[in-house]
Design a protein around this motif. Structure first.
Motif, PDB file in Angstrom:
ATOM      1  N   LEU A  60       0.802  -1.210   0.000  1.00 27.12           N
ATOM      2  CA  LEU A  60       0.000   0.000   0.000  1.00 27.12           C
ATOM      3  C   LEU A  60       0.839   1.266   0.000  1.00 27.12           C
ATOM      4  N   LEU A  61       2.143   1.137   0.123  1.00 31.15           N
ATOM      5  CA  LEU A  61       3.025   2.284   0.235  1.00 31.15           C
ATOM      6  C   LEU A  61       3.373   2.820  -1.155  1.00 31.15           C
ATOM      7  N   THR A  62       2.782   3.954  -1.505  1.00 29.18           N
ATOM      8  CA  THR A  62       3.009   4.559  -2.815  1.00 29.18           C
ATOM      9  C   THR A  62       4.172   5.536  -2.758  1.00 29.18           C
ATOM     10  N   GLY A  63       4.624   5.960  -3.919  1.00 26.64           N
ATOM     11  CA  GLY A  63       5.673   6.962  -3.987  1.00 26.64           C
ATOM     12  C   GLY A  63       5.273   8.226  -3.257  1.00 26.64           C
ATOM     13  N   GLU A  64       4.027   8.635  -3.400  1.00 24.08           N
ATOM     14  CA  GLU A  64       3.562   9.852  -2.733  1.00 24.08           C
ATOM     15  C   GLU A  64       3.552   9.680  -1.214  1.00 24.08           C
ATOM     16  N   ALA A  65       3.170   8.511  -0.741  1.00 24.44           N
ATOM     17  CA  ALA A  65       3.169   8.249   0.702  1.00 24.44           C
ATOM     18  C   ALA A  65       4.591   8.260   1.254  1.00 24.44           C
ATOM     19  N   ILE A  66       5.517   7.690   0.512  1.00 23.19           N
ATOM     20  CA  ILE A  66       6.929   7.686   0.926  1.00 23.19           C
ATOM     21  C   ILE A  66       7.454   9.118   0.965  1.00 23.19           C
ATOM     22  N   ARG A  67       7.200   9.862  -0.102  1.00 22.71           N
ATOM     23  CA  ARG A  67       7.642  11.265  -0.183  1.00 22.71           C
ATOM     24  C   ARG A  67       7.072  12.077   0.983  1.00 22.71           C
ATOM     25  N   SER A  68       5.809  11.881   1.272  1.00 24.41           N
ATOM     26  CA  SER A  68       5.148  12.608   2.350  1.00 24.41           C
ATOM     27  C   SER A  68       5.776  12.273   3.697  1.00 24.41           C
ATOM     28  N   GLN A  69       6.009  10.999   3.959  1.00 21.54           N
ATOM     29  CA  GLN A  69       6.589  10.585   5.228  1.00 21.54           C
ATOM     30  C   GLN A  69       7.998  11.150   5.381  1.00 21.54           C
ATOM     31  N   LEU A  70       8.793  11.080   4.323  1.00 23.67           N
ATOM     32  CA  LEU A  70      10.157  11.610   4.379  1.00 23.67           C
ATOM     33  C   LEU A  70      10.150  13.122   4.612  1.00 23.67           C
ATOM     34  N   THR A  71       9.259  13.813   3.926  1.00 27.49           N
ATOM     35  CA  THR A  71       9.158  15.265   4.085  1.00 27.49           C
ATOM     36  C   THR A  71       8.767  15.628   5.515  1.00 27.49           C
ATOM     37  N   GLU A  72       7.789  14.918   6.072  1.00 28.76           N
ATOM     38  CA  GLU A  72       7.373  15.168   7.455  1.00 28.76           C
ATOM     39  C   GLU A  72       8.529  14.944   8.421  1.00 28.76           C
ATOM     40  N   PHE A  73       9.268  13.857   8.235  1.00 30.42           N
ATOM     41  CA  PHE A  73      10.409  13.562   9.099  1.00 30.42           C
ATOM     42  C   PHE A  73      11.462  14.667   9.007  1.00 30.42           C
ATOM     43  N   LEU A  74      11.794  15.062   7.787  1.00 32.92           N
ATOM     44  CA  LEU A  74      12.809  16.104   7.598  1.00 32.92           C
ATOM     45  C   LEU A  74      12.347  17.452   8.139  1.00 32.92           C
ATOM     46  N   ASN A  75      11.105  17.809   7.909  1.00 39.37           N
ATOM     47  CA  ASN A  75      10.568  19.064   8.444  1.00 39.37           C
ATOM     48  C   ASN A  75      10.656  19.082   9.971  1.00 39.37           C
ATOM     49  N   ARG A  76      10.309  17.960  10.572  1.00 41.01           N
ATOM     50  CA  ARG A  76      10.322  17.848  12.030  1.00 41.01           C
ATOM     51  C   ARG A  76      11.760  17.916  12.570  1.00 41.01           C
ATOM     52  N   GLN A  77      12.669  17.199  11.930  1.00 41.88           N
ATOM     53  CA  GLN A  77      14.050  17.137  12.411  1.00 41.88           C
ATOM     54  C   GLN A  77      14.833  18.430  12.165  1.00 41.88           C
ATOM     55  N   THR A  78      14.572  19.074  11.031  1.00 48.14           N
ATOM     56  CA  THR A  78      15.343  20.276  10.690  1.00 48.14           C
ATOM     57  C   THR A  78      14.646  21.561  11.110  1.00 48.14           C
ATOM     58  N   LYS A  79      13.360  21.428  11.466  1.00 45.46           N
ATOM     59  CA  LYS A  79      12.533  22.588  11.830  1.00 45.46           C
ATOM     60  C   LYS A  79      12.450  23.601  10.685  1.00 45.46           C
ATOM     61  N   ARG A  80      12.471  23.075   9.456  1.00 45.87           N
ATOM     62  CA  ARG A  80      12.327  23.878   8.235  1.00 45.87           C
ATOM     63  C   ARG A  80      11.455  23.116   7.253  1.00 45.87           C
ATOM     64  N   GLU A  81      10.817  23.858   6.358  1.00 45.71           N
ATOM     65  CA  GLU A  81      10.066  23.221   5.281  1.00 45.71           C
ATOM     66  C   GLU A  81      11.077  22.744   4.234  1.00 45.71           C
ATOM     67  N   VAL A  82      11.027  21.473   3.909  1.00 44.47           N
ATOM     68  CA  VAL A  82      11.965  20.894   2.956  1.00 44.47           C
ATOM     69  C   VAL A  82      11.214  20.567   1.669  1.00 44.47           C
ATOM     70  N   ALA A  83      11.580  21.234   0.584  1.00 48.51           N
ATOM     71  CA  ALA A  83      10.974  20.963  -0.723  1.00 48.51           C
ATOM     72  C   ALA A  83      11.504  19.627  -1.247  1.00 48.51           C
ATOM     73  N   PRO A  84      10.684  18.897  -2.021  1.00 49.14           N
ATOM     74  CA  PRO A  84      11.101  17.588  -2.520  1.00 49.14           C
ATOM     75  C   PRO A  84      12.362  17.606  -3.385  1.00 49.14           C
ATOM     76  N   ASP A  85      12.660  18.758  -4.000  1.00 51.63           N
ATOM     77  CA  ASP A  85      13.823  18.815  -4.881  1.00 51.63           C
ATOM     78  C   ASP A  85      14.987  19.623  -4.292  1.00 51.63           C
ATOM     79  N   LEU A  86      14.898  20.004  -3.017  1.00 51.54           N
ATOM     80  CA  LEU A  86      15.968  20.753  -2.367  1.00 51.54           C
ATOM     81  C   LEU A  86      17.185  19.858  -2.153  1.00 51.54           C
ATOM     82  N   ASP A  87      18.362  20.291  -2.609  1.00 50.93           N
ATOM     83  CA  ASP A  87      19.606  19.567  -2.342  1.00 50.93           C
ATOM     84  C   ASP A  87      20.001  19.899  -0.910  1.00 50.93           C
ATOM     85  N   MET A  88      19.712  18.985  -0.013  1.00 49.41           N
ATOM     86  CA  MET A  88      19.894  19.249   1.409  1.00 49.41           C
ATOM     87  C   MET A  88      21.355  19.359   1.816  1.00 49.41           C
ATOM     88  N   PHE A  89      22.242  18.708   1.086  1.00 53.05           N
ATOM     89  CA  PHE A  89      23.669  18.803   1.410  1.00 53.05           C
ATOM     90  C   PHE A  89      24.247  20.119   0.907  1.00 53.05           C
TER      91      PHE A  89
END
Length: 92
Positions: free
Chosen positions: A9-38
């Motif tokens: 049941l895990l779609t690409g959109e669900a994976i992307r959403s979960q990763l974005t939520e985790f990164l937003n929470r950990q970095t305390k910033r909004e992380v765009a899907p195409d942002l080069d985080m490094f």
């Protein structure tokens, strides 16, 4: 989402959403899907290790060898593609 999530049941959109939520929470910033985080300085090498552990435990995959390339973790989109590919390979 947890490692007990039904893998089918895990779609690409669900994976992307979960990763974005985790990164937003950990970095305390909004992380765009195409942002080069490094390149942006948002992610350190220590946080990258935490990210690998999080991805493995959340999506029930193992990231090893050549898949540990920095390019696989630069963006949410790259991580989503990695998770989808590794899940597909493990289903074969």
């Amino acid at each position: 989402m947890s490692s007990s999530t039904d893998r089918q049941l895990l779609t690409g959109e669900a994976i992307r959403s979960q990763l974005t939520e985790f990164l937003n929470r950990q970095t305390k910033r909004e992380v765009a899907p195409d942002l080069d985080m490094f390149a942006s300085g948002l992610v350190s090498s220590l946080f990258a290790l935490e990210l690998v552990v999080h991805i493995e435990s959340t999506f029930g995959i193992t990231i090893a060898g050549p898949d540990l390339r920095l390019d696989n973790f630069r963006t949410v989109d790259a991580m989503t593609a990695l998770v989808l590919r590794l899940r597909e390979e493990s289903d074969e």
